[in-house]
Write an enzyme that holds these catalytic residues in place. Structure first.
Site, mmCIF file in Angstrom:
data_model
loop_
_atom_site.group_PDB
_atom_site.id
_atom_site.type_symbol
_atom_site.label_atom_id
_atom_site.label_comp_id
_atom_site.label_asym_id
_atom_site.label_seq_id
_atom_site.Cartn_x
_atom_site.Cartn_y
_atom_site.Cartn_z
ATOM 1 N N CYS A 134 0.832 -1.206 0.000
ATOM 2 C CA CYS A 134 0.000 0.000 0.000
ATOM 3 C C CYS A 134 0.863 1.252 0.000
ATOM 4 O O CYS A 134 1.761 1.393 0.840
ATOM 5 C CB CYS A 134 -0.920 0.000 1.210
ATOM 6 S SG CYS A 134 -2.002 1.450 1.288
ATOM 7 N N LYS A 175 1.792 -9.710 0.545
ATOM 8 C CA LYS A 175 1.405 -9.039 -0.698
ATOM 9 C C LYS A 175 2.345 -7.855 -0.882
ATOM 10 O O LYS A 175 2.456 -6.995 -0.003
ATOM 11 C CB LYS A 175 -0.038 -8.554 -0.657
ATOM 12 C CG LYS A 175 -0.514 -7.938 -1.975
ATOM 13 C CD LYS A 175 -1.998 -7.609 -1.929
ATOM 14 C CE LYS A 175 -2.503 -7.167 -3.303
ATOM 15 N NZ LYS A 175 -2.022 -5.835 -3.699
ATOM 16 N N ASN A 203 -1.057 -9.848 -9.467
ATOM 17 C CA ASN A 203 -2.092 -8.848 -9.225
ATOM 18 C C ASN A 203 -1.756 -7.592 -10.036
ATOM 19 O O ASN A 203 -0.596 -7.304 -10.287
ATOM 20 C CB ASN A 203 -2.144 -8.543 -7.721
ATOM 21 C CG ASN A 203 -3.003 -7.345 -7.359
ATOM 22 O OD1 ASN A 203 -2.549 -6.416 -6.708
ATOM 23 N ND2 ASN A 203 -4.250 -7.346 -7.777
ATOM 24 N N GLY A 204 -2.792 -6.870 -10.437
ATOM 25 C CA GLY A 204 -2.594 -5.598 -11.126
ATOM 26 C C GLY A 204 -3.116 -5.609 -12.548
ATOM 27 O O GLY A 204 -2.580 -6.320 -13.402
ATOM 28 N N GLY A 205 -4.165 -4.846 -12.812
ATOM 29 C CA GLY A 205 -4.651 -4.656 -14.177
ATOM 30 C C GLY A 205 -5.409 -5.817 -14.774
ATOM 31 O O GLY A 205 -5.783 -5.760 -15.953
ATOM 32 N N GLY A 264 -8.615 -7.025 -8.315
ATOM 33 C CA GLY A 264 -9.023 -5.948 -7.436
ATOM 34 C C GLY A 264 -10.280 -5.254 -7.896
ATOM 35 O O GLY A 264 -11.399 -5.767 -7.756
#
Length: 329
Positions: free
Chosen positions: A96, A135, A207-209, A230
């Site tokens: 984050c 993560k 993860n991502g997109g 997400g």
């Protein structure tokens, strides 16, 4: 099914979004996908209202708690407390980029201190009866991901972590907002794929997109162990989750429908209202249920306009569902 198998598809921890009502709603669409809480700081778990922060419905299993922090002792204490609530996994946030998280010296800034992360996860593992995971990002600011990410994975795996989720973007701690950090830094899927080749003993999720179930399937076919989705999972939950059990997990079950999910939420809503809750605390997570389907605009409008009104009850959802049905007909 073991937790590592459930991790083939997961819904990311998202602040202000993946609360217990959201997770119950998502679980009605997929019995298999791994669901994550919002990030909760270790300090809040130790000193705050634990039932409010950690409580969840048994129907949400498999469900993982994401902790934020950078003090091994605090993280161990929070892990010990959280384990008593029955989570299936405890995850450490090393991704984050928000200012609040940076000021607390945790989240993505920990990519610069992999040794401390290793100390943190070792302490958490010693305190946890369930798996501890991480993560992370591929790097931050001026770091060279090809150099720092392998070292990071080597250190945390040496501390006992066997499963990591990698957000395939850098985080820019200076100059980009958390929102911009979700879109502007370029994705580097090939780097994450190379990490899987370099660390075959690790269970690595990407993860991502990733915005569709088809894209998730492609990542699995490319050799990744898991995929974490997400915002697409939140804004278009039916497209991601309704067919996930069949396409990702190979589970044969009667097909689920968006309408059936809406109807199945009604008893949960009634129980929440009877306990003193408000309708919009639940329906705000349901706005995207019919996204891309006939009647979606009517569904969203009725819930948005009426669910926050004093005394609003399940009849608002029924009315919105009737509008969808009439439009689709």
């Amino acid at each position: 099914m073991q937790i590592t198998q459930h991790a083939r598809l997961s819904v990311a921890p998202m602040m202000d979004w993946t609360d217990r009502h959201c997770r119950f709603f998502h679980r009605l669409m997929s019995s298999q996908a791994l669901l994550y809480t919002e990030m909760v700081t270790a300090r809040a778990v130790i000193h705050g209202d634990r039932d409010r922060l950690l409580g969840f419905d048994a129907a949400e299993h498999p469900v993982a708690l994401q902790l934020g922090g950078s003090d091994p002792g605090e993280l161990a204490a929070a892990t010990r407390i959280a384990a008593g609530y029955g989570y299936d996994e405890i995850n450490l946030n090393v991704g984050c980029p928000s200012d609040r998280v940076q000021s607390g010296a945790f989240g993505a800034v920990l990519m610069e201190r992999p040794g401390l992360v290793a100390d943190c996860v070792a302490a958490m593992i010693a305190a946890s009866p369930v798996e501890v995971t991480v993560k992370c990002r591929i790097g931050v600011d001026e770091q060279v991901p090809e150099e720092v990410l392998p070292d990071f994975l080597r250190l945390v795996s040496g501390a006992g972590v066997s499963r990591c989720t990698i957000h395939a973007r850098k985080a820019w701690l200076q100059g980009l907002s958390p929102k911009a950090n979700r879109d502007i830094p370029p994705l580097d899927y090939p780097l994450v794929h190379r990490m899987k080749a370099e660390f075959p003993h690790l269970h690595l999720s990407i993860n991502g997109g990733i915005a569709t179930l088809h894209e998730a399937r492609a990542q699995l076919d490319a050799g990744m162990d898991g995929v974490m989705i997400g915002r697409a999972g939140y804004h278009n939950p039916a497209d991601i989750l309704l067919d996930a059990d069949r396409r990702i997990f190979g589970v044969s079950a009667p097909p689920r429908t968006a309408q059936g999910v809406a109807e199945a939420m009604l008893p949960y809503i009634e129980a929440h209202l009877a306990a003193g809750g408000r309708l919009n605390q639940i329906t705000r997570h349901m706005l995207g249920l019919f996204a891309g389907r006939p009647g979606a605009r009517h569904w969203k409008r009725i819930l948005s306009q009426e669910a926050h009104e004093p005394g609003a009850g399940p009849e608002v959802v029924v009315r919105a569902l009737d509008a969808v049905t009439q439009f689709a007909a």
